[in-house]
Design a protein around this motif. Structure first.
Motif, mmCIF file in Angstrom:
data_model
loop_
_atom_site.group_PDB
_atom_site.id
_atom_site.type_symbol
_atom_site.label_atom_id
_atom_site.label_comp_id
_atom_site.label_asym_id
_atom_site.label_seq_id
_atom_site.Cartn_x
_atom_site.Cartn_y
_atom_site.Cartn_z
ATOM 1 N N VAL A 1 24.591 112.503 37.361
ATOM 2 C CA VAL A 1 24.650 113.716 36.548
ATOM 3 C C VAL A 1 24.595 114.936 37.457
ATOM 4 N N THR A 2 23.643 114.936 38.377
ATOM 5 C CA THR A 2 23.506 116.062 39.307
ATOM 6 C C THR A 2 24.757 116.239 40.157
ATOM 7 N N ALA A 3 25.287 115.127 40.672
ATOM 8 C CA ALA A 3 26.466 115.189 41.533
ATOM 9 C C ALA A 3 27.708 115.668 40.784
ATOM 10 N N SER A 4 27.735 115.473 39.464
ATOM 11 C CA SER A 4 28.913 115.847 38.683
ATOM 12 C C SER A 4 29.091 117.351 38.566
ATOM 13 N N GLY A 5 27.991 118.104 38.728
ATOM 14 C CA GLY A 5 28.058 119.549 38.525
ATOM 15 C C GLY A 5 27.898 119.960 37.081
ATOM 16 N N TYR A 6 27.780 118.978 36.173
ATOM 17 C CA TYR A 6 27.488 119.242 34.770
ATOM 18 C C TYR A 6 26.018 118.917 34.504
ATOM 19 N N THR A 7 25.461 119.479 33.450
ATOM 20 C CA THR A 7 24.128 119.071 33.039
ATOM 21 C C THR A 7 24.226 117.861 32.118
ATOM 22 N N ALA A 8 23.107 117.188 31.918
ATOM 23 C CA ALA A 8 23.109 116.035 31.021
ATOM 24 C C ALA A 8 23.480 116.459 29.599
ATOM 25 N N ARG A 9 23.009 117.621 29.168
ATOM 26 C CA ARG A 9 23.346 118.084 27.815
ATOM 27 C C ARG A 9 24.832 118.413 27.704
ATOM 28 N N GLN A 10 25.415 118.959 28.773
ATOM 29 C CA GLN A 10 26.858 119.198 28.754
ATOM 30 C C GLN A 10 27.619 117.883 28.637
ATOM 31 N N LEU A 11 27.222 116.895 29.415
ATOM 32 C CA LEU A 11 27.898 115.594 29.358
ATOM 33 C C LEU A 11 27.739 114.944 27.994
ATOM 34 N N ALA A 12 26.578 115.162 27.347
ATOM 35 C CA ALA A 12 26.372 114.604 26.007
ATOM 36 C C ALA A 12 27.357 115.182 25.007
ATOM 37 N N ASN B 1 28.750 100.756 13.159
ATOM 38 C CA ASN B 1 29.838 101.483 13.798
ATOM 39 C C ASN B 1 29.530 102.967 13.710
ATOM 40 N N GLY B 2 29.453 103.659 14.833
ATOM 41 C CA GLY B 2 29.160 105.082 14.802
ATOM 42 C C GLY B 2 28.839 105.605 16.183
ATOM 43 N N VAL B 3 28.249 106.790 16.209
ATOM 44 C CA VAL B 3 27.908 107.457 17.467
ATOM 45 C C VAL B 3 26.435 107.247 17.751
ATOM 46 N N TRP B 4 26.127 106.782 18.947
ATOM 47 C CA TRP B 4 24.734 106.570 19.333
ATOM 48 C C TRP B 4 24.059 107.897 19.670
ATOM 49 N N THR B 5 22.740 107.926 19.484
ATOM 50 C CA THR B 5 21.968 109.137 19.732
ATOM 51 C C THR B 5 21.853 109.415 21.234
ATOM 52 N N PRO B 6 22.236 110.624 21.691
ATOM 53 C CA PRO B 6 22.053 110.963 23.104
ATOM 54 C C PRO B 6 20.616 111.402 23.375
ATOM 55 N N VAL B 7 20.055 110.943 24.478
ATOM 56 C CA VAL B 7 18.696 111.303 24.877
ATOM 57 C C VAL B 7 18.725 111.716 26.347
ATOM 58 N N VAL B 8 18.246 112.912 26.637
ATOM 59 C CA VAL B 8 18.157 113.385 28.015
ATOM 60 C C VAL B 8 16.784 113.014 28.556
ATOM 61 N N GLY B 9 16.759 112.224 29.632
ATOM 62 C CA GLY B 9 15.496 111.800 30.218
ATOM 63 C C GLY B 9 14.835 112.904 31.017
ATOM 64 N N GLU B 10 13.544 112.770 31.234
ATOM 65 C CA GLU B 10 12.820 113.757 32.030
ATOM 66 C C GLU B 10 13.343 113.819 33.462
ATOM 67 N N ASP B 11 13.970 112.730 33.921
ATOM 68 C CA ASP B 11 14.525 112.713 35.275
ATOM 69 C C ASP B 11 15.935 113.297 35.342
ATOM 70 N N GLY B 12 16.474 113.725 34.179
ATOM 71 C CA GLY B 12 17.810 114.313 34.148
ATOM 72 C C GLY B 12 18.915 113.339 33.828
ATOM 73 N N SER B 13 18.579 112.084 33.541
ATOM 74 C CA SER B 13 19.592 111.105 33.156
ATOM 75 C C SER B 13 20.022 111.351 31.706
ATOM 76 N N LEU B 14 21.116 110.723 31.333
ATOM 77 C CA LEU B 14 21.614 110.804 29.962
ATOM 78 C C LEU B 14 21.755 109.395 29.413
#
Length: 577
Positions: A92-103, A121-134
């Motif tokens: 996520v960090t290397a991408s230059g986007y934030t986790a929320r942007q990627l979500a 069938n549907g969209v899974w809930t996005p969760v941003v981790g405290e470490d910045g993961s998505l």
């Protein structure tokens, strides 16, 4: 490939899905020793989906190729499973986007099934981790055996927005049991940008306000005193004024009125400091007083701009609420369109028009799909008709002092609709105040705000439909009884192909050949609702906001009589998170 026999596998800061089912006394299956992620190929085959063989995800593409994870267990039940797909904090960090942007940029539709049936069938809930993961997380599900073996699949249909730069994203799929055991497989994404800007809308929850006047150029409220000239605009400070906080505001809901107009024209409301869009917010003729509800993002400085096209006009704006990024507001649930009040027939209230200086009180909670408690505000399309003289209507919470703001303005004999977002009173009622003469009142429920439901992501205003030039795939005026269908959910409109619960539109009818009305509703194949969104006479141009449920097959626009051109500008969308 790795197996973890421990709890706490999921990323820091994540919240596990609720409702995990207990392990049954029937024969329990073991988690598979390995998972087999694969992606479809152009020739109808498949190939491995791994860290070394990432899936190429094309930006600006609504429907990328299917990828799937095969689950082959050992005979028995696998109950209370959860699945997740996590993009690592480092990538996520290397991408230059934030986790929320990627979500917001990468939105897969995920199907879960076993050997005999589709489970979800549907969209899974996005969760941003405290470490910045998505992480994208499923709800709990069961896999049941067939032919002596437990077999399941998790299918990903990826959708990706535009973006200015490509990125390699390290992803991990995990299958976790109710006891916390898990099995994982690496499955990377290679996001290929198309060079266009990424979506910038930030999700927010709603804070309703009793309507308060924030702008009136007739009396120097919110701007210098004097009408707005042709090609000129007014900048209105929203954040930090009139009960709106100074920070965290993603969008504001305004009832904007143009009055004392000297020329046919329109007004566009948009975020201050950004390029003015081609969309319009309200349309009027010389001498008309026209209101419209506008939901608009605020600029970086907390302001919105109001642009006047031709002639001079006085502008009035009443704030009815705002969206905040701090999560403390209410969420939206669709509940219509459903007619909840009609004084002509005694629907919801007594059968009698509202008199001069009169008030009609409507119970909105505990009926028509609205919960009896926990509701902070409702969204209604309110129509004044059969008015005996010119006047205005104010809608406000029952039991509170009536504000100076107005919601509808009309002349004698005119039929005028306007979308209204209004807080409910402590008793679950709202009040309708009529200033002069008598008028019949009609109200169609669109939805309500409470502690559960969808968040709002502002995107516009963006033109998504114009039957005059083929925008949105509609290439001619809309005929009576032959609805036009618009596929709103598309990255070309700035919103994802999946997971959109409802859309906020500004709909304009122009060049109508007969007096008519337009109904906007989800294209599900169900019966068209009896509610209306716009009412107009021949040759009139009329705009009105509409919040309508979204459907996989798009949104339908029904015209009752004659033909009319239709224009729709998207303000934003509602999604689970």
């Amino acid at each position: 490939m790795r197996i973890n026999r421990r709890t706490g596998l999921l990323a820091a800061g994540a919240v596990l899905a609720t409702g995990l089912l207990p392990v049954q006394s029937a024969v329990a299956a073991q988690l598979p020793a390995q998972l087999n992620p694969v992606c479809d190929t152009a020739n109808g085959g498949s190939r491995p989906w791994t860290a070394d063989q990432p899936f190429t995800l094309k930006g600006g593409n609504d429907f990328n190729t299917y990828c799937r994870v095969r689950i082959n267990g050992y005979g028995g039940d696998l109950r209370g499973l959860t699945a997740s797909y996590t993009i690592s904090a480092a990538s996520v960090t290397a991408s230059g986007y934030t986790a929320r942007q990627l979500a917001r940029m990468i939105v897969p539709e995920v199907g879960v099934g076993d050997a005999t049936h589709s489970i979800s069938n549907g969209v899974w809930t996005p969760v941003v981790g405290e470490d910045g993961s998505l992480s994208l997380r499923s709800a709990a599900f069961d896999l049941l055996p067939a032919w002596g073996q437990t077999i399941g699949t998790v299918d990903f249909l990826f959708s990706a927005s535009s973006g200015p730069r490509s990125a390699r994203l390290h992803g991990t799929f995990a299958l976790t049991s109710a006891q916390g055991d898990s099995v994982q497989a690496d499955a990377d994404l290679d996001y290929v940008a198309d060079g266009h800007p990424a979506p910038t809308g930030q999700a927010g929850t709603f804070k309703p306000l009793t309507p308060v006047r924030a702008l009136d150029t007739r009396s120097a409220i919110g701007a210098p005193k004097g009408p707005v000239g042709p090609g000129r605009e007014v900048a209105l400070q929203v954040a930090g004024a009139n009960g709106v906080p100074a920070s965290g505001v993603t969008a504001v809901v305004l009832n904007v009125t143009a009055t004392d107009t000297t020329h046919d024209g329109y007004v566009t409301v948009y975020p201050h400091g950004t390029a003015r869009p081609t969309a319009s917010s309200l349309n009027f003729k010389a001498g008309q007083t026209v209101p419209n509800l506008v939901t608009v993002p605020v600029g970086a400085d907390g302001k919105v701009s109001l642009y006047n096209f031709l002639g001079t006009t006085s502008l009035v704006a009443d704030i009815s609420g705002y969206y905040t990024s701090d999560g403390t507001g209410s969420r939206y649930t669709t509940a219509g369109p459903t007619r909840v009040m009609d004084t002509r027939y005694g629907t919801g209230v007594a059968k009698a028009p509202a008199g001069p200086n009169g008030q009609v009180d409507l119970q909105v909670t505990g009926r028509s799909g609205v919960p009896a408690s926990g509701v902070t505000a409702v969204v209604l399309n309110v129509t004044a008709t059969n008015a005996s003289r010119g006047g205005y209507l104010t809608v406000y919470p029952h039991g509170e002092q009536r504000p100076t703001a107005s919601n509808l303005n009309f002349t004698a004999g005119q039929t005028v609709p306007n979308l209204v977002t209004v807080p409910v009173g402590a008793d679950g009622k709202i009040s309708f105040y009529n200033f002069l003469g008598t008028t019949d009142l009609v109200a169609d429920l669109a939805g309500y705000y409470s502690g559960s439901g969808s968040v709002f992501v502002p995107t516009g205003p963006t033109r998504v439909l114009d039957s005059r030039n083929g925008t949105g795939g509609v290439n001619s005026p809309v005929w009576s009884g032959n609805p036009a269908v618009l596929q709103v959910s598309s990255w070309k409109n700035g919103i994802p192909a999946f997971g959109v619960q409802a859309v906020a539109l500004n709909v304009t009818a122009t060049n109508p050949t007969a007096a008519s009305y337009v109904t906007v509703y989800p294209n599900t194949g169900a019966d068209r609702p009896t509610a209306s969104n716009l009412n107009f006479t021949a040759h009139q141009t009329v705009a009105n906001a509409a919040i309508t449920p979204n459907a996989r097959n798009g949104v339908a626009f029904y015209n009752f009589a004659g033909t009319t051109d239709l224009v729709a500008d998207l303000a934003g969308y509602f999604t689970a998170d």
